[in-house]
Write a protein that holds these residues in place. Structure first.
Motif, PDB file in Angstrom:
ATOM      1  N   GLU A   1       0.818  -1.220   0.000  1.00  0.00           N
ATOM      2  CA  GLU A   1       0.000   0.000   0.000  1.00  0.00           C
ATOM      3  C   GLU A   1       0.847   1.262   0.000  1.00  0.00           C
ATOM      4  O   GLU A   1       0.317   2.372  -0.157  1.00  0.00           O
ATOM      5  CB  GLU A   1      -0.947   0.001   1.213  1.00  0.00           C
ATOM      6  N   ARG A   2       2.180   1.131   0.155  1.00  0.00           N
ATOM      7  CA  ARG A   2       3.061   2.301   0.142  1.00  0.00           C
ATOM      8  C   ARG A   2       3.866   2.417  -1.151  1.00  0.00           C
ATOM      9  O   ARG A   2       4.667   3.342  -1.297  1.00  0.00           O
ATOM     10  CB  ARG A   2       4.045   2.243   1.327  1.00  0.00           C
ATOM     11  N   LEU A   3       3.671   1.502  -2.102  1.00  0.00           N
ATOM     12  CA  LEU A   3       4.453   1.528  -3.336  1.00  0.00           C
ATOM     13  C   LEU A   3       4.249   2.821  -4.121  1.00  0.00           C
ATOM     14  O   LEU A   3       5.192   3.423  -4.631  1.00  0.00           O
ATOM     15  CB  LEU A   3       4.095   0.329  -4.219  1.00  0.00           C
ATOM     16  N   ARG A   4       2.971   3.249  -4.230  1.00  0.00           N
ATOM     17  CA  ARG A   4       2.706   4.475  -4.984  1.00  0.00           C
ATOM     18  C   ARG A   4       3.357   5.682  -4.313  1.00  0.00           C
ATOM     19  O   ARG A   4       3.840   6.599  -4.993  1.00  0.00           O
ATOM     20  CB  ARG A   4       1.196   4.689  -5.119  1.00  0.00           C
ATOM     21  N   MET A   5       3.378   5.694  -2.998  1.00  0.00           N
ATOM     22  CA  MET A   5       4.020   6.790  -2.288  1.00  0.00           C
ATOM     23  C   MET A   5       5.515   6.838  -2.591  1.00  0.00           C
ATOM     24  O   MET A   5       6.085   7.908  -2.847  1.00  0.00           O
ATOM     25  CB  MET A   5       3.806   6.628  -0.779  1.00  0.00           C
ATOM     26  N   ILE A   6       6.170   5.662  -2.589  1.00  0.00           N
ATOM     27  CA  ILE A   6       7.603   5.601  -2.874  1.00  0.00           C
ATOM     28  C   ILE A   6       7.882   6.071  -4.293  1.00  0.00           C
ATOM     29  O   ILE A   6       8.823   6.832  -4.548  1.00  0.00           O
ATOM     30  CB  ILE A   6       8.129   4.164  -2.656  1.00  0.00           C
ATOM     31  N   GLU A   7       7.061   5.632  -5.251  1.00  0.00           N
ATOM     32  CA  GLU A   7       7.277   6.037  -6.634  1.00  0.00           C
ATOM     33  C   GLU A   7       7.072   7.533  -6.805  1.00  0.00           C
ATOM     34  O   GLU A   7       7.811   8.200  -7.532  1.00  0.00           O
ATOM     35  CB  GLU A   7       6.346   5.263  -7.568  1.00  0.00           C
ATOM     36  N   ALA A   8       6.057   8.084  -6.139  1.00  0.00           N
ATOM     37  CA  ALA A   8       5.823   9.528  -6.214  1.00  0.00           C
ATOM     38  C   ALA A   8       7.014  10.295  -5.638  1.00  0.00           C
ATOM     39  O   ALA A   8       7.433  11.330  -6.173  1.00  0.00           O
ATOM     40  CB  ALA A   8       4.540   9.891  -5.474  1.00  0.00           C
ATOM     41  N   ALA A   9       7.563   9.778  -4.545  1.00  0.00           N
ATOM     42  CA  ALA A   9       8.720  10.424  -3.931  1.00  0.00           C
ATOM     43  C   ALA A   9       9.935  10.356  -4.847  1.00  0.00           C
ATOM     44  O   ALA A   9      10.699  11.322  -4.964  1.00  0.00           O
ATOM     45  CB  ALA A   9       9.034   9.756  -2.593  1.00  0.00           C
ATOM     46  N   ARG A  10      10.116   9.215  -5.521  1.00  0.00           N
ATOM     47  CA  ARG A  10      11.238   9.098  -6.457  1.00  0.00           C
ATOM     48  C   ARG A  10      11.100  10.082  -7.611  1.00  0.00           C
ATOM     49  O   ARG A  10      12.065  10.710  -8.053  1.00  0.00           O
ATOM     50  CB  ARG A  10      11.317   7.665  -6.993  1.00  0.00           C
ATOM     51  N   GLU A  11       9.876  10.198  -8.132  1.00  0.00           N
ATOM     52  CA  GLU A  11       9.647  11.143  -9.215  1.00  0.00           C
ATOM     53  C   GLU A  11       9.907  12.566  -8.762  1.00  0.00           C
ATOM     54  O   GLU A  11      10.478  13.376  -9.498  1.00  0.00           O
ATOM     55  CB  GLU A  11       8.204  11.000  -9.719  1.00  0.00           C
TER      56      GLU A  11
ATOM     57  N   ALA B   1       7.679  -6.039 -19.610  1.00  0.00           N
ATOM     58  CA  ALA B   1       6.450  -5.591 -18.955  1.00  0.00           C
ATOM     59  C   ALA B   1       6.728  -5.054 -17.564  1.00  0.00           C
ATOM     60  O   ALA B   1       7.776  -5.307 -16.967  1.00  0.00           O
ATOM     61  CB  ALA B   1       5.459  -6.751 -18.876  1.00  0.00           C
ATOM     62  N   ASN B   2       5.748  -4.312 -17.048  1.00  0.00           N
ATOM     63  CA  ASN B   2       5.813  -3.815 -15.671  1.00  0.00           C
ATOM     64  C   ASN B   2       4.406  -3.818 -15.089  1.00  0.00           C
ATOM     65  O   ASN B   2       3.406  -3.963 -15.805  1.00  0.00           O
ATOM     66  CB  ASN B   2       6.405  -2.410 -15.607  1.00  0.00           C
ATOM     67  N   HIS B   3       4.334  -3.671 -13.789  1.00  0.00           N
ATOM     68  CA  HIS B   3       3.036  -3.629 -13.109  1.00  0.00           C
ATOM     69  C   HIS B   3       2.276  -2.386 -13.557  1.00  0.00           C
ATOM     70  O   HIS B   3       2.865  -1.330 -13.814  1.00  0.00           O
ATOM     71  CB  HIS B   3       3.247  -3.607 -11.595  1.00  0.00           C
ATOM     72  N   VAL B   4       0.963  -2.495 -13.660  1.00  0.00           N
ATOM     73  CA  VAL B   4       0.141  -1.377 -14.129  1.00  0.00           C
ATOM     74  C   VAL B   4       0.343  -0.129 -13.270  1.00  0.00           C
ATOM     75  O   VAL B   4       0.253   1.000 -13.773  1.00  0.00           O
ATOM     76  CB  VAL B   4      -1.359  -1.764 -14.170  1.00  0.00           C
ATOM     77  N   ASP B   5       0.624  -0.303 -11.984  1.00  0.00           N
ATOM     78  CA  ASP B   5       0.798   0.845 -11.102  1.00  0.00           C
ATOM     79  C   ASP B   5       2.068   1.636 -11.424  1.00  0.00           C
ATOM     80  O   ASP B   5       2.209   2.788 -11.009  1.00  0.00           O
ATOM     81  CB  ASP B   5       0.852   0.395  -9.639  1.00  0.00           C
ATOM     82  N   MET B   6       3.004   1.015 -12.156  1.00  0.00           N
ATOM     83  CA  MET B   6       4.264   1.670 -12.469  1.00  0.00           C
ATOM     84  C   MET B   6       4.273   2.292 -13.867  1.00  0.00           C
ATOM     85  O   MET B   6       5.279   2.856 -14.286  1.00  0.00           O
ATOM     86  CB  MET B   6       5.423   0.661 -12.372  1.00  0.00           C
ATOM     87  N   ALA B   7       3.175   2.189 -14.604  1.00  0.00           N
ATOM     88  CA  ALA B   7       3.097   2.763 -15.946  1.00  0.00           C
ATOM     89  C   ALA B   7       3.283   4.273 -15.874  1.00  0.00           C
ATOM     90  O   ALA B   7       2.698   4.955 -15.036  1.00  0.00           O
ATOM     91  CB  ALA B   7       1.750   2.430 -16.580  1.00  0.00           C
ATOM     92  N   GLY B   8       4.148   4.792 -16.755  1.00  0.00           N
ATOM     93  CA  GLY B   8       4.389   6.224 -16.795  1.00  0.00           C
ATOM     94  C   GLY B   8       5.542   6.701 -15.955  1.00  0.00           C
ATOM     95  O   GLY B   8       5.955   7.863 -16.073  1.00  0.00           O
TER      96      GLY B   8
END
Length: 285
Positions: A63-73, A252-259
């Motif tokens: 549940e924190r993956l999107r937060m980590i990706e947003a922080a990386r971006e 391929a990658n997980h749909v949550d990581m698209a973009g």
């Protein structure tokens, strides 16, 4: 976000990237205790637990993956602005974990990754060699390079090339067969064998095409292996295969990581690299 909050987040990102506190400490040039204190401060401030802590290290909670990706971006954006202010072109940056089979990790991907590193110095690629499907929901990998006839419903990607298979042995007179075990029992090659090779003809097996190639090269039996492995082994000759199918190689990658910029950039390079090796991978002679 206040500056001290962002500084704490840098420590969280370093742990997420390295998977261990010691690795994060080395990356940031601080001691182990400082990393623990900063991560704890972040989690306390926002009332969230970012990691699952295990004996093997730290894993980002799903549940924190999107937060980590947003922080990386956000981190990459800040670095990009600094470079643009300095009159430099801001490159894509970050670490990307690419999961693939042992065959592709040993015989195909190192060459592609080498070219990528020359062209995109800000990307750091880690090859994760496993014949089992990686669990993307647990963030074990960012990109999968897999020969398979279909993707999971939570994955998106493109086909880079076709992986050709052949029957190989040291000589035509070899009658025994080497079978497929473990994750390879779900492969197209296993289905082909199940339809054409009687169980009593199989004298041994392996869960790795790389291992099967060595076994066939020792004269232990016929083996169905990727042409990119069999053609490279001087001990082996390709026999009449009776119409073995090829398998599409998906990037391929997980749909949550698209973009996500670093993942999209890596995917493009992998697809280009596979396309440049398409005849070798298909086994065109």
């Amino acid at each position: 976000m206040h500056s001290e909050n962002w500084d704490d987040l840098r420590f969280v990102l370093a742990v997420a990237e390295n998977g261990t506190v010691s690795g994060a400490a080395r990356q940031l040039g601080v001691n182990h205790a400082t990393v623990l204190r900063r991560v704890a401060a972040f989690e306390t401030r926002f009332g969230v637990a970012v990691f699952d802590r295990t004996a093997k290290g730290y894993t980002v909670r799903p549940e924190r993956l999107r937060m980590i990706e947003a922080a990386r971006e956000a981190e990459n954006a800040v670095q990009s602005v600094a470079r643009m202010l300095q009159g430099e072109q801001a490159p894509v940056m970050g670490s990307v974990r690419v999961s693939s089979t042992d065959s592709l990790c040993q015989f195909v991907l190192p060459e592609i990754v080498g070219t990528l590193h020359k062209d995109v110095s800000g990307l750091r690629i880690a090859l994760m060699s496993t014949n089992a499907r990686s669990d993307f929901s647990r963030a074990q990998a960012d990109i999968a390079v897999r020969p398979t006839d279909e993707l999971g419903e939570d994955m998106v990607g493109d086909v880079g090339a076709q992986l050709g298979f052949g029957v190989y042995a040291t000589d035509d007179g070899q009658k025994d067969w080497l079978g497929l075990a473990g994750p390879l029992t779900r492969s197209l090659a296993a289905r082909w064998m199940a339809e054409r090779v009687a169980p009593e003809q199989i004298v041994s097996a392996a869960d790795s095409f790389v291992v099967l190639t060595y076994m066939a090269g020792m004269g232990l039996g016929r083996a169905v292996i990727p042409c990119v492995l069999g053609d490279a082994d001087a001990r082996l000759k390709r026999l009449d295969d009776g119409g073995l199918p090829s398998a599409p190689i998906w990037v391929a990658n997980h749909v949550d990581m698209a973009g996500v910029s670093r993942i999209e950039a890596t995917r493009r390079y992998l697809l280009q690299g596979l396309d440049g090796m398409k005849e070798q991978l298909l086994g065109v002679v």
